[in-house]
Design an enzyme around this catalytic site. Structure first.
Site, mmCIF file in Angstrom:
data_model
loop_
_atom_site.group_PDB
_atom_site.id
_atom_site.type_symbol
_atom_site.label_atom_id
_atom_site.label_comp_id
_atom_site.label_asym_id
_atom_site.label_seq_id
_atom_site.Cartn_x
_atom_site.Cartn_y
_atom_site.Cartn_z
ATOM 1 N N HIS A 87 0.817 -1.211 0.000
ATOM 2 C CA HIS A 87 0.000 0.000 0.000
ATOM 3 C C HIS A 87 0.853 1.264 0.000
ATOM 4 C CE1 HIS A 87 -2.582 3.020 2.316
ATOM 5 N NE2 HIS A 87 -3.088 2.973 1.112
ATOM 6 N N HIS A 138 -1.235 1.650 7.965
ATOM 7 C CA HIS A 138 -2.676 1.767 7.729
ATOM 8 C C HIS A 138 -3.400 0.463 8.054
ATOM 9 C CE1 HIS A 138 -0.907 4.989 5.198
ATOM 10 N NE2 HIS A 138 -1.849 5.668 5.809
#
Length: 173
Positions: free
Chosen positions: A103, A122
């Site tokens: 990501h 995250h």
């Protein structure tokens, strides 16, 4: 009025030409390079083979740090203790993954208790028993898995990766 229609016709022609060029470009961009081999969930691109370790040095559920395909790509070998798809070795339970989150590139940690790779950035989580499948979080692709083989001496060799490594524009050295 006639001049206005001519301008509209020219505008339509230019739009259609531009749309045709854009469509051709999009089609060309989706073509997988000749070296790629189709694989579920992505495309395998081959890197030069690299020895990552030996099966006798692995313990169940304890990741062993490696780097592949180069020193700038941290990863792990992991003996899961049960046969899994993509697993190698006598028990079919040895897998390897990059430890960089696909990501945003945060370093992943392995949680031995729930057997997942976890991102502190995250909160993406990946399941090594399911080929690095993302099970939670913001990531939009699965964790890149190494294509492994084991030779007669028990040496573990990586020969490719099944997803794009974070921060690389292509899987080419």
């Amino acid at each position: 009025m006639k001049r206005c229609r001519q301008m509209v016709d020219i505008g339509r022609r230019q739009f259609l030409k531009g749309a045709g060029v854009a469509a051709a470009g999009a089609a060309a961009a989706t073509v997988i390079p000749r070296e790629a081999k189709a694989r579920a969930g992505g495309a395998r691109l081959d890197y030069p083979a690299k020895k990552l370790g030996n099966i006798r040095n692995l313990k169940v559920n304890q990741p062993r740090e490696v780097s592949y395909p180069d020193a700038d790509a941290p990863g792990v070998l992991l003996k899961l203790g049960k046969r899994v798809e993509g697993g190698v070795g006598p028990d079919g339970d040895i897998v390897g993954f990059t430890t960089v989150c696909p990501h945003k590139g945060f370093p992943l940690s392995y949680n031995a208790k729930d057997r997942t790779f976890n991102c502190p950035g995250h909160y993406s989580r990946f399941d090594p028993e399911a080929g690095g499948q993302q099970v939670w979080g913001h990531a939009t692709q699965n964790l890149p898995q190494y294509v492994l083989r084991v030779d007669k001496k028990g040496d573990i060799w990586a020969e490719g990766v099944d997803e794009l490594l974070y921060g690389r524009l292509s899987n080419v050295l």
